[in-house]
Design a protein around this motif. Structure first.
Motif, PDB file in Angstrom:
ATOM      1  N   LEU A 229       0.816  -1.212   0.000  1.00  0.00           N
ATOM      2  CA  LEU A 229       0.000   0.000   0.000  1.00  0.00           C
ATOM      3  C   LEU A 229       0.852   1.267   0.000  1.00  0.00           C
ATOM      4  N   LYS A 230       1.935   1.254   0.760  1.00  0.00           N
ATOM      5  CA  LYS A 230       2.810   2.426   0.780  1.00  0.00           C
ATOM      6  C   LYS A 230       3.364   2.704  -0.614  1.00  0.00           C
ATOM      7  N   GLU A 231       3.814   1.657  -1.304  1.00  0.00           N
ATOM      8  CA  GLU A 231       4.336   1.832  -2.665  1.00  0.00           C
ATOM      9  C   GLU A 231       3.268   2.415  -3.591  1.00  0.00           C
ATOM     10  N   LYS A 232       2.046   1.931  -3.483  1.00  0.00           N
ATOM     11  CA  LYS A 232       0.959   2.445  -4.324  1.00  0.00           C
ATOM     12  C   LYS A 232       0.664   3.914  -4.008  1.00  0.00           C
ATOM     13  N   VAL A 233       0.507   4.217  -2.731  1.00  0.00           N
ATOM     14  CA  VAL A 233       0.159   5.581  -2.321  1.00  0.00           C
ATOM     15  C   VAL A 233       1.227   6.573  -2.773  1.00  0.00           C
ATOM     16  N   GLU A 234       2.477   6.172  -2.693  1.00  0.00           N
ATOM     17  CA  GLU A 234       3.557   7.096  -3.053  1.00  0.00           C
ATOM     18  C   GLU A 234       3.600   7.415  -4.540  1.00  0.00           C
ATOM     19  N   THR A 235       2.834   6.694  -5.359  1.00  0.00           N
ATOM     20  CA  THR A 235       2.782   7.020  -6.792  1.00  0.00           C
ATOM     21  C   THR A 235       1.800   8.161  -7.087  1.00  0.00           C
ATOM     22  N   VAL A 236       0.970   8.514  -6.115  1.00  0.00           N
ATOM     23  CA  VAL A 236      -0.004   9.594  -6.311  1.00  0.00           C
ATOM     24  C   VAL A 236       0.634  10.905  -5.867  1.00  0.00           C
ATOM     25  N   PRO A 237       0.809  11.841  -6.795  1.00  0.00           N
ATOM     26  CA  PRO A 237       1.423  13.113  -6.411  1.00  0.00           C
ATOM     27  C   PRO A 237       0.500  13.911  -5.494  1.00  0.00           C
ATOM     28  N   PHE A 238       1.096  14.463  -4.460  1.00  0.00           N
ATOM     29  CA  PHE A 238       0.320  15.291  -3.533  1.00  0.00           C
ATOM     30  C   PHE A 238       0.383  16.739  -4.003  1.00  0.00           C
ATOM     31  N   PRO A 239      -0.764  17.389  -4.138  1.00  0.00           N
ATOM     32  CA  PRO A 239      -0.767  18.776  -4.617  1.00  0.00           C
ATOM     33  C   PRO A 239      -0.106  19.724  -3.619  1.00  0.00           C
ATOM     34  N   ASN A 240       0.564  20.712  -4.130  1.00  0.00           N
ATOM     35  CA  ASN A 240       1.192  21.727  -3.282  1.00  0.00           C
ATOM     36  C   ASN A 240       0.168  22.759  -2.839  1.00  0.00           C
ATOM     37  N   ASP A 241       0.494  23.418  -1.762  1.00  0.00           N
ATOM     38  CA  ASP A 241      -0.250  24.591  -1.302  1.00  0.00           C
ATOM     39  C   ASP A 241      -1.715  24.332  -0.987  1.00  0.00           C
ATOM     40  N   ILE A 242      -1.987  23.226  -0.305  1.00  0.00           N
ATOM     41  CA  ILE A 242      -3.332  23.019   0.222  1.00  0.00           C
ATOM     42  C   ILE A 242      -3.382  23.747   1.564  1.00  0.00           C
ATOM     43  N   VAL A 243      -4.348  24.636   1.686  1.00  0.00           N
ATOM     44  CA  VAL A 243      -4.462  25.454   2.888  1.00  0.00           C
ATOM     45  C   VAL A 243      -5.672  24.989   3.699  1.00  0.00           C
ATOM     46  N   MET A 244      -5.435  24.788   4.987  1.00  0.00           N
ATOM     47  CA  MET A 244      -6.483  24.342   5.905  1.00  0.00           C
ATOM     48  C   MET A 244      -6.707  25.420   6.964  1.00  0.00           C
ATOM     49  N   ILE A 245      -7.847  25.302   7.633  1.00  0.00           N
ATOM     50  CA  ILE A 245      -8.150  26.204   8.734  1.00  0.00           C
ATOM     51  C   ILE A 245      -8.894  25.409   9.805  1.00  0.00           C
ATOM     52  N   PHE A 246      -8.741  25.859  11.022  1.00  0.00           N
ATOM     53  CA  PHE A 246      -9.437  25.248  12.143  1.00  0.00           C
ATOM     54  C   PHE A 246     -10.943  25.377  11.938  1.00  0.00           C
ATOM     55  N   ASP A 247     -11.661  24.298  12.198  1.00  0.00           N
ATOM     56  CA  ASP A 247     -13.117  24.317  12.030  1.00  0.00           C
ATOM     57  C   ASP A 247     -13.843  24.210  13.359  1.00  0.00           C
ATOM     58  N   GLY A 248     -13.374  23.347  14.224  1.00  0.00           N
ATOM     59  CA  GLY A 248     -14.064  23.197  15.494  1.00  0.00           C
ATOM     60  C   GLY A 248     -13.392  22.193  16.395  1.00  0.00           C
ATOM     61  N   CYS A 249     -13.917  22.107  17.586  1.00  0.00           N
ATOM     62  CA  CYS A 249     -13.444  21.132  18.564  1.00  0.00           C
ATOM     63  C   CYS A 249     -14.595  20.185  18.830  1.00  0.00           C
ATOM     64  N   ASP A 250     -14.347  18.915  18.648  1.00  0.00           N
ATOM     65  CA  ASP A 250     -15.303  17.884  19.018  1.00  0.00           C
ATOM     66  C   ASP A 250     -14.663  17.071  20.128  1.00  0.00           C
ATOM     67  N   ILE A 251     -15.455  16.324  20.844  1.00  0.00           N
ATOM     68  CA  ILE A 251     -14.888  15.490  21.899  1.00  0.00           C
ATOM     69  C   ILE A 251     -13.936  14.494  21.238  1.00  0.00           C
ATOM     70  N   GLY A 252     -12.667  14.580  21.606  1.00  0.00           N
ATOM     71  CA  GLY A 252     -11.658  13.666  21.088  1.00  0.00           C
ATOM     72  C   GLY A 252     -10.907  14.128  19.866  1.00  0.00           C
TER      73      GLY A 252
END
Length: 159
Positions: A34-57
């Motif tokens: 699985l690691k070998e397969k996953v590493e063939t998929v290029p990960f896009p640059n510059d994905i920006v995230m933001i905090f959304d909320g706090c849930d238990i856990g």
């Protein structure tokens, strides 16, 4: 941040088990494949995230803008397609960072206290936290929910 679950022992032999992985294969070999397969998929640059909320856990995150949403969901779709597993809720997945895992049943009072704390933290973090870029994800394994490893040799004695 969890991006995607790929292969879990509890799914062995079910519709959520990668069809190209024999049902009796041990996890050290599954991890390598699985690691070998996953590493063939290029990960896009510059994905920006933001905090959304706090849930238990967990702390939930969301893509900051439509571009980041499209890139991150597209990456998830590509990996899911490659490993031929798509869990229920795939399209509605909430990105998150686990901060604890329940090991005992909480009382009603405990749940109420946790909920109040989460509401307070959500309000505080929404005001203070700024958008951030996420790095390329790592393929990780875990023997328990407290120890995620990138070193596949640390896989425990699962089937």
């Amino acid at each position: 941040m969890t991006v995607l679950s790929l292969c879990r022992e509890l799914d062995r032999g079910s519709a959520y088990w990668p069809p190209f992985i024999p049902k009796d294969m041990r996890f050290p070999e599954i991890d390598r494949i699985l690691k070998e397969k996953v590493e063939t998929v290029p990960f896009p640059n510059d994905i920006v995230m933001i905090f959304d909320g706090c849930d238990i856990g967990k702390v939930t995150l969301r893509p900051y803008d439509e571009r980041s949403e499209k890139l991150l969901r597209g990456y998830r779709d590509q990996v899911s397609s490659l490993v031929e597993v798509r869990y229920p809720g795939h399209d509605d997945f909430r990105f998150h960072i686990g901060i604890d895992y329940g090991i005992a049943q909480l009382s009603e009072n405990d749940w109420e206290e946790c909920s109040i704390f989460c509401m307070q933290m959500t309000e505080k973090l929404r005001k203070t936290e700024k958008p951030f870029s996420i790095p390329k994800p790592h393929y990780v394994i875990f023997n328990d929910m407290l120890s995620y490893e990138t070193d596949l040799s640390k896989r425990g004695p699962l089937h």
